[in-house]
Motif scaffolding. Structure first.
Motif, PDB file in Angstrom:
ATOM      1  N   ALA A  16       0.832  -1.213   0.000  1.00  0.00           N
ATOM      2  CA  ALA A  16       0.000   0.000   0.000  1.00  0.00           C
ATOM      3  C   ALA A  16       0.864   1.260   0.000  1.00  0.00           C
ATOM      4  O   ALA A  16       0.547   2.238  -0.685  1.00  0.00           O
ATOM      5  CB  ALA A  16      -0.927  -0.012   1.214  1.00  0.00           C
ATOM      6  N   LEU A  17       1.950   1.227   0.766  1.00  0.00           N
ATOM      7  CA  LEU A  17       2.843   2.400   0.808  1.00  0.00           C
ATOM      8  C   LEU A  17       3.462   2.658  -0.556  1.00  0.00           C
ATOM      9  O   LEU A  17       3.661   3.812  -0.958  1.00  0.00           O
ATOM     10  CB  LEU A  17       3.941   2.199   1.867  1.00  0.00           C
ATOM     11  N   ALA A  18       3.757   1.576  -1.295  1.00  0.00           N
ATOM     12  CA  ALA A  18       4.327   1.727  -2.636  1.00  0.00           C
ATOM     13  C   ALA A  18       3.271   2.214  -3.627  1.00  0.00           C
ATOM     14  O   ALA A  18       3.582   2.914  -4.595  1.00  0.00           O
ATOM     15  CB  ALA A  18       4.924   0.397  -3.109  1.00  0.00           C
ATOM     16  N   GLY A  19       2.017   1.839  -3.373  1.00  0.00           N
ATOM     17  CA  GLY A  19       0.945   2.205  -4.298  1.00  0.00           C
ATOM     18  C   GLY A  19       0.534   3.665  -4.180  1.00  0.00           C
ATOM     19  O   GLY A  19       0.133   4.298  -5.165  1.00  0.00           O
ATOM     20  N   HIS A  20       0.660   4.201  -2.977  1.00  0.00           N
ATOM     21  CA  HIS A  20       0.137   5.549  -2.711  1.00  0.00           C
ATOM     22  C   HIS A  20       0.626   6.607  -3.704  1.00  0.00           C
ATOM     23  O   HIS A  20      -0.187   7.341  -4.278  1.00  0.00           O
ATOM     24  CB  HIS A  20       0.463   5.932  -1.266  1.00  0.00           C
ATOM     25  N   PRO A  21       1.951   6.711  -3.960  1.00  0.00           N
ATOM     26  CA  PRO A  21       2.397   7.761  -4.903  1.00  0.00           C
ATOM     27  C   PRO A  21       1.908   7.536  -6.332  1.00  0.00           C
ATOM     28  O   PRO A  21       1.907   8.463  -7.140  1.00  0.00           O
ATOM     29  CB  PRO A  21       3.933   7.668  -4.860  1.00  0.00           C
ATOM     30  N   LEU A  22       1.512   6.297  -6.643  1.00  0.00           N
ATOM     31  CA  LEU A  22       1.006   6.021  -8.002  1.00  0.00           C
ATOM     32  C   LEU A  22      -0.508   6.209  -8.078  1.00  0.00           C
ATOM     33  O   LEU A  22      -1.125   5.930  -9.108  1.00  0.00           O
ATOM     34  CB  LEU A  22       1.340   4.574  -8.405  1.00  0.00           C
ATOM     35  N   GLY A  23      -1.109   6.603  -6.969  1.00  0.00           N
ATOM     36  CA  GLY A  23      -2.560   6.746  -6.972  1.00  0.00           C
ATOM     37  C   GLY A  23      -3.279   5.416  -6.915  1.00  0.00           C
ATOM     38  O   GLY A  23      -4.451   5.302  -7.298  1.00  0.00           O
ATOM     39  N   ILE A  24      -2.585   4.388  -6.466  1.00  0.00           N
ATOM     40  CA  ILE A  24      -3.203   3.063  -6.307  1.00  0.00           C
ATOM     41  C   ILE A  24      -3.608   2.929  -4.837  1.00  0.00           C
ATOM     42  O   ILE A  24      -2.765   3.024  -3.946  1.00  0.00           O
ATOM     43  CB  ILE A  24      -2.215   1.935  -6.689  1.00  0.00           C
ATOM     44  N   ALA A  25      -4.903   2.723  -4.603  1.00  0.00           N
ATOM     45  CA  ALA A  25      -5.406   2.618  -3.230  1.00  0.00           C
ATOM     46  C   ALA A  25      -5.620   1.147  -2.882  1.00  0.00           C
ATOM     47  O   ALA A  25      -6.167   0.393  -3.690  1.00  0.00           O
ATOM     48  CB  ALA A  25      -6.714   3.379  -3.103  1.00  0.00           C
ATOM     49  N   CYS A  26      -5.185   0.759  -1.702  1.00  0.00           N
ATOM     50  CA  CYS A  26      -5.291  -0.656  -1.307  1.00  0.00           C
ATOM     51  C   CYS A  26      -6.305  -0.856  -0.190  1.00  0.00           C
ATOM     52  O   CYS A  26      -6.414  -0.036   0.730  1.00  0.00           O
ATOM     53  CB  CYS A  26      -3.932  -1.180  -0.849  1.00  0.00           C
ATOM     54  N   SER A  27      -7.039  -1.972  -0.285  1.00  0.00           N
ATOM     55  CA  SER A  27      -7.908  -2.443   0.801  1.00  0.00           C
ATOM     56  C   SER A  27      -7.406  -3.810   1.215  1.00  0.00           C
ATOM     57  O   SER A  27      -6.825  -4.530   0.390  1.00  0.00           O
ATOM     58  CB  SER A  27      -9.352  -2.579   0.326  1.00  0.00           C
ATOM     59  N   PHE A  28      -7.663  -4.171   2.456  1.00  0.00           N
ATOM     60  CA  PHE A  28      -7.137  -5.445   2.967  1.00  0.00           C
ATOM     61  C   PHE A  28      -8.256  -6.233   3.624  1.00  0.00           C
ATOM     62  O   PHE A  28      -9.131  -5.652   4.259  1.00  0.00           O
ATOM     63  CB  PHE A  28      -6.058  -5.188   4.030  1.00  0.00           C
ATOM     64  N   LEU A  29      -8.176  -7.546   3.508  1.00  0.00           N
ATOM     65  CA  LEU A  29      -9.062  -8.427   4.273  1.00  0.00           C
ATOM     66  C   LEU A  29      -8.189  -9.212   5.240  1.00  0.00           C
ATOM     67  O   LEU A  29      -7.247  -9.896   4.825  1.00  0.00           O
ATOM     68  CB  LEU A  29      -9.802  -9.391   3.330  1.00  0.00           C
ATOM     69  N   ASP A  30      -8.478  -9.075   6.529  1.00  0.00           N
ATOM     70  CA  ASP A  30      -7.672  -9.759   7.546  1.00  0.00           C
ATOM     71  C   ASP A  30      -8.565 -10.012   8.754  1.00  0.00           C
ATOM     72  O   ASP A  30      -9.364  -9.135   9.124  1.00  0.00           O
ATOM     73  CB  ASP A  30      -6.475  -8.874   7.936  1.00  0.00           C
ATOM     74  N   PRO A  31      -8.418 -11.181   9.391  1.00  0.00           N
ATOM     75  CA  PRO A  31      -9.262 -11.464  10.556  1.00  0.00           C
ATOM     76  C   PRO A  31      -8.917 -10.628  11.783  1.00  0.00           C
ATOM     77  O   PRO A  31      -9.717 -10.542  12.710  1.00  0.00           O
ATOM     78  CB  PRO A  31      -9.022 -12.955  10.843  1.00  0.00           C
ATOM     79  N   SER A  32      -7.738 -10.002  11.797  1.00  0.00           N
ATOM     80  CA  SER A  32      -7.344  -9.263  12.989  1.00  0.00           C
ATOM     81  C   SER A  32      -7.647  -7.772  12.864  1.00  0.00           C
ATOM     82  O   SER A  32      -7.195  -7.110  11.924  1.00  0.00           O
ATOM     83  CB  SER A  32      -5.840  -9.442  13.234  1.00  0.00           C
ATOM     84  N   PRO A  33      -8.371  -7.205  13.838  1.00  0.00           N
ATOM     85  CA  PRO A  33      -8.635  -5.762  13.788  1.00  0.00           C
ATOM     86  C   PRO A  33      -7.354  -4.939  13.968  1.00  0.00           C
ATOM     87  O   PRO A  33      -7.324  -3.754  13.655  1.00  0.00           O
ATOM     88  CB  PRO A  33      -9.593  -5.523  14.968  1.00  0.00           C
ATOM     89  N   ASP A  34      -6.283  -5.591  14.471  1.00  0.00           N
ATOM     90  CA  ASP A  34      -5.010  -4.884  14.674  1.00  0.00           C
ATOM     91  C   ASP A  34      -4.060  -5.035  13.486  1.00  0.00           C
ATOM     92  O   ASP A  34      -2.894  -4.618  13.577  1.00  0.00           O
ATOM     93  CB  ASP A  34      -4.271  -5.451  15.908  1.00  0.00           C
ATOM     94  N   ALA A  35      -4.505  -5.658  12.392  1.00  0.00           N
ATOM     95  CA  ALA A  35      -3.602  -5.902  11.258  1.00  0.00           C
ATOM     96  C   ALA A  35      -2.880  -4.601  10.883  1.00  0.00           C
ATOM     97  O   ALA A  35      -3.512  -3.551  10.726  1.00  0.00           O
ATOM     98  CB  ALA A  35      -4.403  -6.432  10.073  1.00  0.00           C
TER      99      ALA A  35
END
Ligand code: AMP
Length: 354
Positions: A16-35
């Protein structure tokens, strides 16, 4: 572009950090609320095979990718059915999470591996030459799901002690060193490889990566690159793929593949023209790949189990610090530091070991 990632750990976070400057937004699916990726993108908290969570991830994404290989096949299917392209291809996940399928693929492509036998019972194991490394076929990573057998006594009880699931027994290789190569294949079939690197593990966990591996010969580099290219092409792969190798003299024996960005490629954030994270996103989004050329010889040190004081790390000239925002726990990867050239990496390693 919107990219969904199954998993919300540090690999997802660095994507996600690499995507940000390219305008690529990331979403994540993870069972942990602390991910820890949740700090840098939208976190959907649900199980990896939960229909509702998968549907929400698909709705938030043009393309879905993974930060680990043990993705339930049903999850990949559901994501595709909900209109998200899934990359890399499901076959590469199925192969990477089964050590026997992986070894067979290496064999098919003429990539040398340690000698191995399949072990489906204690009787199979009784015939295995020693010393050997017994590994469960599935769910093994960072040295988990495996044990070294030196003696007949150790062998006699090992099948049940390892859970009685299907396994393979490999010859214990007396390697000179451990290497890995990370490469990327785009949707148009173009391939780029990072330099071959040298890895040092402790307790089954990667601690230090030197990039490029010191003392490399052109022949060794070509051997590794040829193996990685053949895997990328055979799998019609899209994204970053890592290949872990043992060097024995002028031979390379393949240990395993990882169908994702890889810890031995973290140095690329600071030491290569384009990081493995950006290149993975470029690949899965159908963009042209970035250069994998070395900017500067680099060493990466993992911070495992505890974080040294930030002020002490920051005082080391040239140290690029990457903390993942995770709470400390023994054996947990909490961050890494990359430093170019020289010997200063030892200061980082000393701090990491304290
Ligand atoms: P793996 O989970 O297969 O990546 O194995 C973890 C670590 O165990 C490797 O990085 C090696 O240090 C060691 N290892 C695995 N397989 C072998 C083998 N056949 N011979 C010697 N060492 C091995």
């Amino acid at each position: 572009m919107r990219v969904g990632i199954l998993g919300g750990g540090q690999l997802a976070r660095m994507l996600a950090l690499a995507g940000h400057p390219l305008g690529i937004a990331c979403s994540f699916l993870d069972p942990s609320p602390d991910a820890c990726a949740g700090a840098v993108g939208d976190l959907i908290v649900d199980a990896y095979d939960a229909p509702d969570g998968l549907d929400r991830l698909a709705a938030a994404s043009d393309v879905v990718t993974f930060e680990f290989e043990s993705v339930p096949a049903s999850s990949a299917t559901r994501l595709s059915q909900r209109g998200a392209s899934v990359r890399p291809p499901a076959e590469s996940l199925a192969i990477a999470e089964d050590r026997l399928l992986e070894k067979r693929l290496f064999g098919e492509l003429g990539i040398e591996t340690p000698a191995f036998t399949t072990v489906d019972s204690q009787r199979d194991l009784d015939d295995t030459a020693l010393p050997a490394v017994l590994k469960t076929r599935r769910l093994g990573y960072d040295g988990k799901g495996q044990r070294v057998l030196h003696t007949g006594d150790e062998r006699d009880s090992a099948f049940e002690a390892m859970g009685g699931t299907p396994m393979i027994a490999e010859q214990l290789v007396e390697f000179d060193r451990e290497l890995s190569i990370v490469g990327v294949r785009g949707r148009d079939g173009s391939v780029a490889c990072y330099p071959l690197v040298e890895n040092h593990h402790r307790d089954g966990i990667l601690r230090v990566t030197h990039a490029p591996a010191p003392g490399l010969t052109a022949a060794l580099e070509q051997l590794a690159e040829r193996a990685l290219r053949s895997l990328l092409e055979r799998l019609e792969y899209v994204g970053v793929l890592a290949l872990e190798l043992f060097q024995v003299g002028d031979r390379l024996l393949a240990n395993e593949i990882a169908p994702r960005v890889h810890n031995s490629g973290h140095w690329t954030i600071d030491g290569a023209e384009t990081s493995q994270f950006e290149n993975h996103l470029r690949a899965v989004c159908g963009l042209p790949l970035g250069s994998t050329a070395l900017r500067a010889p680099s060493t990466m040190v993992n911070l495992v189990g505890g974080e040294p004081p930030l002020a002490e790390l920051a005082a080391i000239e040239g140290a690029h610090i990457h903390l993942y925002g995770k709470s400390p726990r023994p054996g947990r990867k909490l961050g890494h530091v990359t430093i170019s050239g020289g010997r200063e990496w030892r200061r980082v390693a000393d701090l990491a070991d304290r």
